[in-house]
Motif scaffolding. Structure first.
Motif: not given
Length: 643
Positions: A102-127
């Motif tokens: 929620d802190e991450r989204v609050n930052i974007a909201s306070s900036l009146n952002a047009d979008a928030i794009i979260s950057i991740y890399n995936n992981a799975s027990t199925n290699q």
């Protein structure tokens, strides 16, 4: 056509009436895009701080997802800054801090952002699981924002697929616990759920699978490959919003953190990059255009931030440097909104670059008496010093300091101290000429009431005389600058009943001697004395500050009267010797300048460790730590001392 978030509510009204038309509105025509203006995007590198994300070992080395996410996000920002009309912000600049979802989204909201794009890399027990996917909203919130998110996600996947990454597609997941305001099940992923609750398009980009060795070795195992992924994500975003490559005003020479402002923090970032051997874009960092990014570029940025040069020797910067402080203020926001936005211009149409928290102390540099002021202070989200425009409607202005007309009482210090055995009677009567002097304060832990009679007698009645503290301090002040002496008569009485009792003990008269106030508010802590300011010679200190008996150099020798008082020197006061600490004078030369900022930076890079008085002088904001906030405070000193 790209629709800004502020206009979305109008479009949503037609969502269920003309769905086929709306599809053309929300999904851009790639052959004929309309350029976005004042687009604000927030990139959110996943995990960070105490959360490393997924960790897998390759070739005996632990690979932490958070570090990959950070590098990709930085590359996305660098790619987007090639385009016109877009401001790009990161929820954090490194992996030293953990932020809740929620802190991450609050930052974007306070900036009146047009979008928030979260950057991740995936992981799975199925290699065997591999490829890229984008988490998008379900649409259950009823806002229609999921259409934007889906189109944006598809555009990003197009570019990742062009890199050769397997396309897993758009993904949705519904929570079995949370619900939206309309009663429908909410989205499972916190970033997306909080984004929808803030009327903000939000997506999660899973670039590849860290758990899949082929994905790792093909796309993730070098900085160059991570940069290519970031560039692809950036191109996908640019394609969706119809951005056009060109001269981005955010991309300015010397503006390392791309916040449109040149400050000492930019010099700190560049110095850190040089020390770590991780220098970024030379088009921003090489301010003297000599083909090499080194300490000389750091020096020019520091000089520019301190107002000692008008521009860089290597070219003109578009970043902003504003004049020094004219006043100070305290942020007083509305009850339902604890933050006050900091914007790039004087009005709500300008994009926000951060926010101040309620109660934040800021330094106002221009705009007093207007609707918007330009100020600098600490951003509630990043903890960094930021500068920009804020609405004066939510700022309680503290006027510039005026000369104090009160005088200091010099009787065993600035007050009369009465010991326990003198006040056990339960009442003190103080008689004085109220036309000339007044009681400035009464300091005691005891409960008391006071009465002041027409004859100039102040009576202090102690309610619980059996629980008296060790002392009571009564501080006087002169109301007339021509008065240098005044008599105060004190009487004590035994009382069992406050009402109607007369004073019976013999009065004691004390003559107060008033003197001109000292130019410094000194504080002694441990073996150090704080409160002296730069620019005073030893002779001036001895003349103006009567409590100082002698001044010594660091080696113990007597200081010459024409020597500037500096950090590390020693003063004798009341038969004791204390070490001088002058905030900002980190190198002990008696002045605050660029060299002091460099000393702080060297300490942060562990190139030269500060200790003792010099460490204390560098901790300008007195938070028991030396960091970028102290660099900003040191820069403020330089601003205020510049002509």
């Amino acid at each position: 056509m790209y629709i800004r978030r502020s206009n979305l509510n109008v479009a949503v009204q037609y969502l269920f009436v003309i769905t086929f038309i709306l599809a053309f509105v929300f999904v851009p025509n790639k052959e004929e895009n309309i350029k976005a203006t004042n687009l604000v995007l927030v990139l959110d590198p996943g995990h960070g701080g105490s959360d490393p994300g997924a960790v897998y070992y390759y070739d005996g080395i632990p690979i932490k997802e958070a570090e990959l996410d950070m590098k990709i996000a930085l590359a996305v920002r660098q790619e987007l800054l090639k385009y016109e009309g877009v401001s790009v912000f990161l929820t954090r600049e490194d992996n030293s801090k953990y932020l809740t979802l929620d802190e991450r989204v609050n930052i974007a909201s306070s900036l009146n952002a047009d979008a928030i794009i979260s950057i991740y890399n995936n992981a799975s027990t199925n290699q065997q699981a591999h490829g890229a996917e984008v988490m998008v909203p379900s649409g259950n919130d009823g806002s229609g924002l999921h259409l934007i998110s889906k189109a944006l996600g598809d555009s990003i996947l197009d570019e990742l697929t062009n890199l050769g990454i397997h396309r897993r597609g758009l993904m949705q997941r519904i929570s079995s616990t949370y619900k939206y305001k309309n009663g429908k099940p909410a989205d499972y992923y916190g970033i997306i759920r909080h984004s929808m609750n803030n009327s903000l398009p939000g997506i999660i980009v899973e670039c590849a699978f860290l758990s899949n060795e082929n994905d790792y070795r093909t796309f993730l195992n070098t900085d160059e490959k991570l940069e290519k992924i970031g560039q692809a994500v950036g191109r996908g975003i640019a394609n969706y919003y119809g951005l056009i490559e060109g001269d981005n005003q955010m991309n300015s020479l010397g503006d390392l953190n791309q916040d449109t402002f040149i400050s000492a923090y930019d010099a700190y970032l560049l110095n850190k990059q040089i020390g770590l051997g991780q220098v970024g874009d030379a088009a921003i960092s090489d301010v003297n255009s000599d083909g090499v990014v080194n300490i000389l570029d750091v020096k020019e940025i520091l000089e520019f931030s301190a107002g000692l040069r008008d521009d860089f020797s290597g070219g003109v910067t578009r970043a902003i440097l504003k004049p020094g402080q004219v006043a100070a203020g305290i942020i007083m926001t509305q009850e339902d909104d604890p933050y006050l936005n900091v914007r790039t211009g004087p009005g709500v149409s300008y994009p926000a670059i951060g926010a101040y928290n309620k109660g934040t102390y800021i330094y106002i540099t221009s705009g007093l008496g207007e609707n918007w002021c330009y100020a600098r202070g600490t951003c509630v989200f990043s903890g960094k010093i930021i500068e920009g425009y804020s609405s004066m409607a939510y700022i309680d202005v503290i006027e510039k300091e005026v000369e104090d007309t009160d005088f200091e009482v010099q009787i065993s210090g600035p007050s009369i101290s009465l010991s326990n055995d003198e006040v056990t009677s339960g009442c003190i009567a103080i008689q004085f000429n109220s036309d000339h002097i007044e009681i400035e304060s009464i300091e005691t832990d005891m409960e008391y009431v006071t009465t002041f009679g027409e004859s100039g007698v102040l009576k202090i009645y102690f309610i619980n005389s059996s629980n008296l503290s060790d002392t009571i301090n009564i501080c006087f002040a002169s109301m007339d600058s021509s008065v240098d002496k005044a008599d105060v008569t004190l009487s004590f009485a035994e009382l069992t009943d406050i009402e109607g009792k007369e004073l019976t003990t013999e009065p004691e008269t004390i003559t107060l001697t008033f003197a001109e106030p000292m130019p410094f508010d000194l504080e002694i802590k441990d073996s150090y004395v704080y409160g002296f300011e730069c620019g005073f010679t030893v002779g001036e200190i001895l003349e103006k500050c009567k409590v100082v008996e002698e001044v010594f150099l660091e080696n113990g020798e007597n200081a010459q009267e024409d020597t500037l008082l500096a950090t590390g020197m020693k003063v004798s006061m009341d038969a004791s010797v204390y070490i001088v600490v002058i905030f900002g004078d980190v190198n002990g030369d008696g002045i605050v300048d660029i060299c002091d900022i460099e000393s702080i930076q060297k300490h942060l890079l562990e190139a030269s460790v500060l200790d003792g008085a010099y460490y204390n002088a560098a901790d300008i904001n007195c938070d028991s730590a030396i960091n970028a906030l102290d660099i900003g405070a040191c820069q403020k000193f330089i601003y205020e001392s510049s002509p």
